[in-house]
Structure formats: C-alpha cells, structure tokens
Write an enzyme that holds these catalytic residues in place. Structure first.
Site, PDB file in Angstrom:
ATOM      1  N   ARG A 131       3.307   7.651  -0.385  1.00  0.00           N
ATOM      2  CA  ARG A 131       4.359   8.656  -0.550  1.00  0.00           C
ATOM      3  C   ARG A 131       5.422   8.248  -1.574  1.00  0.00           C
ATOM      4  NH1 ARG A 131       5.652  11.915   4.032  1.00  0.00           N
ATOM      5  NH2 ARG A 131       4.822  10.203   5.270  1.00  0.00           N
TER       6      ARG A 131
ATOM      7  N   CYS B  56      -2.687  33.979   9.368  1.00  0.00           N
ATOM      8  CA  CYS B  56      -2.499  34.573  10.691  1.00  0.00           C
ATOM      9  C   CYS B  56      -2.290  33.510  11.755  1.00  0.00           C
ATOM     10  CB  CYS B  56      -3.697  35.442  11.032  1.00  0.00           C
ATOM     11  SG  CYS B  56      -3.947  36.689   9.786  1.00  0.00           S
ATOM     12  N   GLU B  57      -1.186  32.822  11.654  1.00  0.00           N
ATOM     13  CA  GLU B  57      -0.797  31.789  12.613  1.00  0.00           C
ATOM     14  C   GLU B  57       0.724  31.802  12.663  1.00  0.00           C
ATOM     15  OE1 GLU B  57      -2.624  29.446  14.285  1.00  0.00           O
ATOM     16  OE2 GLU B  57      -4.570  29.654  13.299  1.00  0.00           O
TER      17      GLU B  57
ATOM     18  N   TYR C 245       0.798  13.998   0.357  1.00  0.00           N
ATOM     19  CA  TYR C 245       0.328  14.704   1.554  1.00  0.00           C
ATOM     20  C   TYR C 245       0.523  16.224   1.404  1.00  0.00           C
ATOM     21  CZ  TYR C 245       0.528   9.880   2.994  1.00  0.00           C
ATOM     22  OH  TYR C 245       0.366   8.516   3.028  1.00  0.00           O
TER      23      TYR C 245
ATOM     24  N   GLU D  23       0.821  -1.218   0.000  1.00  0.00           N
ATOM     25  CA  GLU D  23       0.000   0.000   0.000  1.00  0.00           C
ATOM     26  C   GLU D  23       0.853   1.266   0.000  1.00  0.00           C
ATOM     27  OE1 GLU D  23      -2.188  -0.343   3.649  1.00  0.00           O
ATOM     28  OE2 GLU D  23      -3.381  -2.050   2.973  1.00  0.00           O
ATOM     29  N   PRO D  24       1.758   1.423  -0.942  1.00  0.00           N
ATOM     30  CA  PRO D  24       2.597   2.621  -0.916  1.00  0.00           C
ATOM     31  C   PRO D  24       1.815   3.865  -1.332  1.00  0.00           C
ATOM     32  CG  PRO D  24       3.001   1.414  -2.933  1.00  0.00           C
ATOM     33  CD  PRO D  24       2.045   0.579  -2.130  1.00  0.00           C
TER      34      PRO D  24
HETATM   35  N1  LLP Z   1      -1.653   2.135   4.365  1.00  0.00           N
HETATM   36  C1  LLP Z   1      -2.184   2.616   5.499  1.00  0.00           C
HETATM   37  C2  LLP Z   1      -3.097   1.776   6.271  1.00  0.00           C
HETATM   38  C3  LLP Z   1      -1.855   3.915   5.921  1.00  0.00           C
HETATM   39  O1  LLP Z   1      -2.378   4.380   7.044  1.00  0.00           O
HETATM   40  C4  LLP Z   1      -0.965   4.702   5.149  1.00  0.00           C
HETATM   41  C5  LLP Z   1      -0.618   6.055   5.562  1.00  0.00           C
HETATM   42  C6  LLP Z   1      -0.450   4.150   3.965  1.00  0.00           C
HETATM   43  C7  LLP Z   1      -0.804   2.863   3.604  1.00  0.00           C
HETATM   44  C8  LLP Z   1       0.477   4.896   3.066  1.00  0.00           C
HETATM   45  O2  LLP Z   1       1.656   5.234   3.689  1.00  0.00           O
HETATM   46  P1  LLP Z   1       2.866   5.861   2.854  1.00  0.00           P
HETATM   47  O3  LLP Z   1       3.330   4.793   1.889  1.00  0.00           O
HETATM   48  O4  LLP Z   1       2.365   7.048   2.140  1.00  0.00           O
HETATM   49  O5  LLP Z   1       3.864   6.175   3.877  1.00  0.00           O
HETATM   50  N2  LLP Z   1       0.295  12.978   6.447  1.00  0.00           N
HETATM   51  C9  LLP Z   1       1.490  12.286   6.877  1.00  0.00           C
HETATM   52  C10 LLP Z   1       1.489  10.826   6.501  1.00  0.00           C
HETATM   53  C11 LLP Z   1       0.315  10.070   7.070  1.00  0.00           C
HETATM   54  C12 LLP Z   1       0.298   8.643   6.630  1.00  0.00           C
HETATM   55  C13 LLP Z   1      -0.933   7.965   7.071  1.00  0.00           C
HETATM   56  N3  LLP Z   1      -1.072   6.616   6.624  1.00  0.00           N
HETATM   57  C14 LLP Z   1       2.682  13.012   6.287  1.00  0.00           C
HETATM   58  O6  LLP Z   1       2.491  13.989   5.585  1.00  0.00           O
HETATM   59  O7  LLP Z   1       3.825  12.641   6.547  1.00  0.00           O
END
Ligand code: LLP
Length: 414
Positions: A275, A340-341, A368, A272-273
C-alpha cells in the site's frame, strides 16, 4: 506533488483528469508514475546503513506496467501465488528477488518457484515445511526458507487486515518457532535463510512493529546460539497511507525506530510494502449517472463495489472529490454504484457539489483497488492509465463485454 489542482481542475502530473476521462472513459483508474517512484525511493532509503531489499507486495496492485516500473527501480517482489509469480516474470522482475508468502501454497506453485529460483519461501506452517521439503527433494534441490512467525502482537488496525495475533491464521506461533527451525534444519530439502513476520496492514503506529521486531530478534539470537544462523530478517509490509486524517509513519521514521533495535547484527533486511508504494498514487475516476434526492440524497455513479471493494468490504473511508470545482452548493450525498447490493457504497454522507454528469475522483485507490475488482453483475472491469509527465499510457484496456464469457461453453445438446 503528483496529484494537484490547477485552477480548480484535478491533475495527475501534467494531465487533466477530465481529459483522461474523456479519452479513456469511466470508471477509470489513473496512477502517477512519479508518485510510485518517489514512494519506492523513500522506502529504499529507510535503512541506509544496512544491506536490504524492498520486496513490493504484488497483491496491492499487480498490473504489469506497475511491476515493470518497480522492477526497473531494483525492487524485489513479495508474492502469494504462482499467478503473481508469473506476473512478476512477465513484467521483467528478477526471480532471485522474489519472496513467496501465503498460508496455502500448492505443490505446483512450489515447483514453479523452485524452478525459477526464488529468493525465499516464507513458510507459514509445519505442514507446509514438510511439503516443501518433499517437493524440493523430488527435484534434487534445496528450498531457501524463512519461517513466518506469528509474534502475537496487536497491530491496532482493522481486524480484517490484522494478521499478527495468535488468533489469526498466519504464521507459526513464535513460541513454537524454535522447534520448527530445529526440524527445518534436519530436512534435506530445506535451507534455512531467514525469519519473517508481517503483523498487519494500514499500520499507523510503529510500536507494534518494534514489538514484533524485538521478539523476532530475540528468536534470531536464540537460533544463533543453537547453531542455526539467520541471514535475513523480513519485517513484512504494512505502513499505512493517509486516507482521511491518519498520520502514518514515514519509511524514514520506520528506519529510525527499527534500525537501533537490529543493532550490529549481521542481518540482511527485507521489507514487503504494498500500500505505501502505490496507494496514494492512484485515483478511481467515476461519472455521476443520476442524482436521486429523497430521505437520503444519493449520487449514483458509474463505478461500483465491483471496481473498488474497500468501502463495501471494510467500511473503509476514501476521500471523494469532484474533478472540477463546481459552482453549485454542496449537499450531503451517499455515493453509490449501480450494483444490486445495499453494500454497494463508495462513500457515505459526503458533502459534494454535484450535477448529473459530474466527474468524481476517489483517492487512495492505487492499492487494493483494481486487484480486488470483480465482474459481478456482468460488469467489465475498468481501464487503467499510468500518467508519466505529459504522457498517459493505457496500461490496461477496459474489459470488453465479450471477455466476460471468455472460456465459457454453451451446452451443445438440445
Ligand atoms: N506481506 C504480507 C505477507 C501481506 O500479507 C501483506 C498484505 C503485505 C506484505 C503488504 O501489506 P501492505 O504494505 O500493503 O499493508 N485488502 C486490504 C489489505 C490486505 C492486506 C493483506 N496483506 C485492504 O484493502 O485494506
């Protein structure tokens, strides 16, 4: 490389960023199609000898055109809401390649996911399992279920994006999981298909993932002995990208380190990538409005925490560079927005050669970024452009002021 400099000028594929800013205005998200496709193919090639499915985590960037191009590459999708499900369908994604994660699935969300026939529900609690059984039974179907276990490993990432510790709200304690599987096996509306974990995001080491995998495989083996066969194993997402000087593992390294652990077990692998597929493909382009010298020097730009929240929310560091190499001397600036923060900071203490009107590019903004944008301070959200070779597609128009109050109603009584 999709984001390069030509004679000092920043380019995304064959497009100069200056011309994109000129044409579409700022703040502006710019993505490279090539970069996303290359990242997807690398992930898809990580486990060459195993039946697998990459399920892109929609939450990282859910813009329709991005989902569309991933769907065309054969990607599946990891969703966390019915909104994300509808986005996937709208973009032409295949519901049979969708897994549904998230700790708080509502009844209507389960119903819709059952009706379109998703691949699996990643169930995160016993209460959710019971609810899903009831919803499926009421519809006369069986819900395909993979339990998300919480393997209790430290992902060694930012505490806000770490999810695999017992203290976190995510998943079912791995020590309880066997009992929950037994319960699931007895429920008429549930069909057990998989096992799932996701330990955190922006991971820069493989060891925690390998740890989580080993614990999960031990559980798979115990379940098998009990007559509960597991068909697929979902290892979540989480591979990091390079924001500063991190050296995150590549998908190939992920495969090399995890494949031997799985051995010859007959398991389909899901990933589940988020980022890692889109993060490095995106820039946020912003223009300097004012330079404000003083005790600290501020560069006040037209993007804000409302457009890119990560620096304000996680104190995240994202590279900021002038779009055109300037001929002035660099000074150290705090790059801040107009909101304004005090938290409205995009980058602290950056050495930048700037003048009023300079364009800046913030890197690593493909994941994100837009998805976490808000309209706080009545700021319309930015436009998004996808560059494809020498073409630039406006994949999302800049929000208009009138759209800010769409659906609002004035009182009609004096
Ligand atoms: N699968 C599940 C169940 C997740 O909760 C997430 C991310 C992913 C896959 C994908 O993860 P990734 O491959 O993108 O790392 N807003 C935060 C990141 C929150 C991630 C939440 N879950 C940031 O900007 O760093």
């Amino acid at each position: 490389m999709s984001i390069t400099r030509q004679n000092g000028h920043l380019q995304v594929e064959n497009h100069s960023v200056e011309s994109l800013a000129e044409q579409f205005g700022t703040p502006l998200y710019v993505y490279s199609r090539q970069s996303i496709e290359t990242a997807f193919r690398a992930y898809d090639a990580a486990f060459p000898d195993r039946d697998h499915l990459v399920c892109y985590a929609v939450k990282a960037n859910g813009s329709l055109a991005i989902l569309q191009l991933l769907a065309r590459l054969g990607s599946g999708f990891d969703i966390v809401s019915v909104g994300e499900l509808e986005r996937v369908l709208q973009a032409g994604g295949d519901p049979q390649r969708v897994v549904f994660s998230g700790v708080g699935k509502r009844v209507d969300e389960m119903e819709r996911a059952l009706d379109v026939g998703i691949l699996a529900f990643n169930v995160e609690s016993e209460a959710e399992l019971e609810r899903l059984d009831a919803v499926a039974c009421a519809r006369g179907v069986q819900a395909p279920v993979s339990l998300r276990v919480n393997p209790d490993v430290d992902a060694r990432t930012h505490p806000y994006i770490s999810t695999g510790l017992r203290d976190n709200k995510f998943g079912i304690d791995i020590h309880r999981a066997e009992a929950v599987y037994a319960r699931a096996a007895s429920l008429p509306g549930i069909r057990i298909t998989g096992l799932d974990f996701h330990i955190g995001s922006q991971l820069t080491e493989l060891e925690p993932l390998a740890d989580a995998l080993s614990r999960s495989l031990a559980l798979v083996d115990r379940l098998d002995e009990r007559g509960i066969p597991i068909e697929h194993l979902d290892i979540g997402g989480g591979l990091g990208i390079r924001y500063q000087d991190e050296h995150p593992p590549t998908p190939a390294e992920l495969g090399e380190s995890l494949a031997p652990l799985i051995g010859d077990r007959n398991l389909r692998l899901l990933m589940e990538p988020g980022r890692a597929l889109v993060g490095e493909a995106g820039l946020l382009v912003t223009r300097v409005e004012y330079l404000k010298p003083g005790h600290r020097d501020f560069a006040i730009v037209d993007a804000a925490m409302t457009d890119l929240l990560r620096p304000a929310l996680y104190d995240a560091w994202q590279r900021i560079e002038p779009v055109a190499s300037p001929d002035t001397e660099p000074r150290v600036y705090d790059v801040v927005g107009p909101v304004c923060e005090t938290a409205d900071v995009l980058g602290r203490e950056r050495a930048l050669a700037l003048q009023p009107d300079s364009l800046l590019a913030i890197y690593g903004a493909g994941a994100y970024g837009f998805v976490m944008a808000s309209q706080y301070n009545a700021r319309p959200r930015p436009a998004e452009v996808l560059v494809d070779g020498d073409q630039a597609h406006l994949i999302r128009e800049r929000e208009t002021i009138a759209e800010l109050w769409r659906g609002e109603h004035l009182l009609d009584r004096p």
